[in-house]
Design a protein around this motif. Structure first.
Motif, mmCIF file in Angstrom:
data_model
loop_
_atom_site.group_PDB
_atom_site.id
_atom_site.type_symbol
_atom_site.label_atom_id
_atom_site.label_comp_id
_atom_site.label_asym_id
_atom_site.label_seq_id
_atom_site.Cartn_x
_atom_site.Cartn_y
_atom_site.Cartn_z
ATOM 1 N N ASN A 148 39.491 29.330 64.420
ATOM 2 C CA ASN A 148 38.837 28.117 63.913
ATOM 3 C C ASN A 148 38.063 28.330 62.618
ATOM 4 N N LEU A 149 38.132 29.530 62.040
ATOM 5 C CA LEU A 149 37.331 29.816 60.849
ATOM 6 C C LEU A 149 38.206 30.385 59.730
ATOM 7 N N TYR A 150 38.019 29.783 58.537
ATOM 8 C CA TYR A 150 38.848 30.149 57.392
ATOM 9 C C TYR A 150 37.953 30.394 56.173
ATOM 10 N N LEU A 151 38.205 31.498 55.484
ATOM 11 C CA LEU A 151 37.449 31.861 54.284
ATOM 12 C C LEU A 151 38.264 31.563 53.036
ATOM 13 N N THR A 152 37.618 30.903 52.076
ATOM 14 C CA THR A 152 38.193 30.709 50.748
ATOM 15 C C THR A 152 37.232 31.375 49.764
ATOM 16 N N VAL A 153 37.737 32.366 49.018
ATOM 17 C CA VAL A 153 36.866 33.276 48.272
ATOM 18 C C VAL A 153 37.343 33.418 46.831
ATOM 19 N N HIS A 154 36.423 33.295 45.890
ATOM 20 C CA HIS A 154 36.764 33.476 44.473
ATOM 21 C C HIS A 154 37.381 34.857 44.265
ATOM 22 N N SER A 155 38.323 34.940 43.366
ATOM 23 C CA SER A 155 39.084 36.186 43.168
ATOM 24 C C SER A 155 38.218 37.342 42.690
ATOM 25 N N ASP A 156 37.056 37.076 42.094
ATOM 26 C CA ASP A 156 36.197 38.153 41.591
ATOM 27 C C ASP A 156 35.134 38.591 42.591
ATOM 28 N N LEU A 157 35.145 38.016 43.789
ATOM 29 C CA LEU A 157 34.223 38.461 44.837
ATOM 30 C C LEU A 157 34.969 39.425 45.752
ATOM 31 N N GLU A 158 34.451 40.642 45.889
ATOM 32 C CA GLU A 158 35.096 41.630 46.749
ATOM 33 C C GLU A 158 35.082 41.158 48.202
ATOM 34 N N MET A 159 36.176 41.456 48.921
ATOM 35 C CA MET A 159 36.287 41.057 50.318
ATOM 36 C C MET A 159 37.060 42.129 51.082
ATOM 37 N N GLU A 160 36.560 42.496 52.259
ATOM 38 C CA GLU A 160 37.230 43.442 53.143
ATOM 39 C C GLU A 160 37.082 42.948 54.577
ATOM 40 N N SER A 161 38.051 43.278 55.409
ATOM 41 C CA SER A 161 37.969 42.907 56.816
ATOM 42 C C SER A 161 38.574 44.014 57.660
ATOM 43 N N CYS A 162 37.973 44.281 58.808
ATOM 44 C CA CYS A 162 38.535 45.279 59.717
ATOM 45 C C CYS A 162 38.370 44.798 61.154
ATOM 46 N N LYS A 163 39.184 45.365 62.059
ATOM 47 C CA LYS A 163 39.177 44.939 63.455
ATOM 48 C C LYS A 163 39.077 46.134 64.393
ATOM 49 N N LYS A 164 38.506 45.867 65.556
ATOM 50 C CA LYS A 164 38.485 46.832 66.648
ATOM 51 C C LYS A 164 38.609 46.040 67.943
ATOM 52 N N GLY A 165 39.782 46.075 68.535
ATOM 53 C CA GLY A 165 40.033 45.268 69.724
ATOM 54 C C GLY A 165 39.901 43.795 69.406
ATOM 55 N N SER A 166 39.038 43.105 70.131
ATOM 56 C CA SER A 166 38.847 41.668 69.907
ATOM 57 C C SER A 166 37.817 41.381 68.820
ATOM 58 N N LYS A 167 37.167 42.437 68.321
ATOM 59 C CA LYS A 167 36.099 42.250 67.338
ATOM 60 C C LYS A 167 36.634 42.392 65.920
ATOM 61 N N SER A 168 36.057 41.602 65.011
ATOM 62 C CA SER A 168 36.364 41.753 63.590
ATOM 63 C C SER A 168 35.071 41.692 62.794
ATOM 64 N N LEU A 169 35.083 42.367 61.649
ATOM 65 C CA LEU A 169 33.934 42.367 60.750
ATOM 66 C C LEU A 169 34.460 42.144 59.345
ATOM 67 N N THR A 170 33.962 41.089 58.703
ATOM 68 C CA THR A 170 34.426 40.733 57.359
ATOM 69 C C THR A 170 33.269 40.865 56.384
#
Length: 495
Positions: free
Chosen positions: A33-55
């Protein structure tokens, strides 16, 4: 379609759908239910562990491991965590300018860097919580209505507000239904609730220990940022930039030192003359940026549009334009946030502090909006916060001054450059706060002097913020005139 690369540069918006109006922006699905729209010059990373995610939005720095990048740091955080409470503790030693979005399939929570320099604003639209980097960006999408609160309007339409560089207070905004996430708070997306959190692992108040560990954190932060980016650092006659200069001794050949005269400082001004003398004595490259071009209509308009209440009338706006034209590939290292532990408002305060007292400190007690807003803020401060060594005015500087005014210049600079504040580190702030107040007080700042001595004692060879004759007279009057008489004189002048 919005095609200007500078429009909402380094900004983001989070909600229950992607925003397709912005050309070239990054997109990431955080949860179902959640969507990120991010300017191209803003750094972004995401990682997962099981059911958890950290962006991660922005960048995060590990002073203890300067070679780690964003991905390595957030991966280590999520691998060590079992809950969001763990996340809040694990980010304790990190620097940077960042927002973290935690999701475990059941809950989504957001927190940002200690001083909230990567700002988060939120509103409830389309039956969902929406977040963004600026109220103006949310309003661009949803056409939010401005507040009609008369007390608020009285304040933001005042000459005082303009002269104070549009310093806002509280977690509200000029929009009736948009709020700000202040420092030391996190947002629960599911419930829409904001909660205060507090992490302080520092128990030692030995001065030598504080000096040694603070030096390690500052040097580690500088080494980490230099490992990643091409950097520049302003140097003035003040304590904050001088401490950072001393901390950078081992990396001085990797830093572009400068100061901007903003077209208003003369060559003899202390912030021009003293760093110039230091650069010659200590043999580091240093440039005085002068003869700045007038602010273009386009940049003026974008500062005003990109940042709610953006200030396109300040002399330092010319420096932003200069960086846009000359330094886009650099990260600016600033000394802001140091004021949290420097007893900016002194230490002699009454036991029971309320919003009116804080408003008087700022010369704003005649504005009901300010008094009421700060009263509400004081009421939600928890006892353990004040056990850290900070008093309420210190916390006021942290959450209200840095969270609003301090973060605002960072946001304005986003059109041109990223900024890095080495003092924006919770472990460092809690550590410095443990030093006795006598070591953190003006005018000598003995704690900072001791750290500088350990790093690069020659940096102390020039005076700090030397007063002009006019300033000495004014400060003498301030010291000898009773506060009640000062208030009476102000009222008479106002009338």
């Amino acid at each position: 379609m919005f095609q200007n690369k500078l429009l909402y540069r380094r900004q983001f918006i989070l909600g229950n759908r992607f925003i397709n109006e912005f050309d070239g922006w990054q997109k990431l699905k955080v949860s179902k239910n959640l969507y990120l729209t991010v300017h191209s010059d803003l750094e972004m990373e995401s990682c997962k562990k099981g059911s958890k995610s950290l962006t991660l939005l922005g960048y995060i720095i590990d002073p203890a491991n300067p070679s780690y990048d964003n991905k390595e740091i957030i991966t280590r955080i999520i691998n060590k965590s079992n809950s969001f409470n763990d996340i809040m503790s694990l980010v304790y030693p990190y620097s940077g300018r960042w927002v973290l979005i935690y999701n475990d399939g059941l809950e989504t929570k957001i927190l940002h860097d200690p001083c909230g320099t990567r700002q988060v604003y939120y509103t409830f639209k389309e039956n969902n919580m929406w977040c963004a980097s600026q109220p103006s960006l949310l309003s661009e999408v949803f056409n939010n209505q401005r507040s009609t609160n008369q007390d608020l309007l009285e304040y933001i339409n005042s000459e005082t507000f303009f002269k104070n560089e549009r310093q806002f207070y509280g977690d509200g905004t000029i929009y009736a239904d948009i709020k700000q996430l202040l420092p030391n708070h996190y947002l629960d997306i599911n419930s829409g609730q904001v909660n205060r959190y507090w992490v302080d692992f520092e128990k030692e108040n030995d001065l030598d220990y504080i000096v040694r560990l603070s030096a390690e954190l500052l040097q580690g932060s500088l080494k980490a940022i230099i490992n990643r980016y091409n950097v520049m650092m302003p140097v003035t006659s003040g304590w904050d930039s001088r401490l950072l200069l001393a901390s950078s001794k081992d990396f001085k050949n990797d830093i572009h030192y400068y100061v901007s005269n903003m077209n208003i400082l003369s060559p003899k001004h202390r912030d021009i003359d003293i760093p110039l003398k230091l650069s010659k004595k200590l043999n580091f490259n240093f440039k005085v940026v002068n003869d700045l071009k007038p602010l273009s209509k386009e940049i003026s308009m974008l500062i005003e549009k990109n940042v709610t209440l953006g200030r396109n009338y300040l002399p330092k706006s010319l420096t932003i334009q200069y960086h846009l034209e000359n330094n886009q590939n650099k990260v600016n290292i600033g000394g802001n946030a140091s004021g949290i532990v420097k007893l900016v408002y002194g230490s002699n305060h009454p036991k029971d502090i309320d919003g009116e007292y804080l408003a008087k400190l700022m010369g704003l007690s005649s504005y009901p909006f300010i008094v009421r807003t700060l009263n509400d803020w004081v009421k939600e401060i928890e006892p353990e916060v004040l056990e850290s060594g900070l008093n309420i005015p210190d916390l006021f500087y942290w959450e209200q001054r840095m969270g609003n005014w301090g973060a605002m210049y960072q946001a304005e600079q986003d059109i041109a450059v990223e900024e890095f504040l080495p003092f924006n580190n919770r472990k460092l702030l809690m550590l410095l706060a443990k030093a006795d107040e006598e070591y953190r007080s003006a005018p000598d700042y003995l704690l900072y002097e001791k750290i500088i001595s350990d790093f690069w004692p020659e940096v102390l060879s020039e005076p700090f913020n030397p007063e002009t004759l006019d300033e000495r007279m004014k400060n003498t009057i301030k010291r000898i005139v009773p506060i009640n008489l000062k208030r009476f004189i102000k009222r008479v002048i106002k009338v």
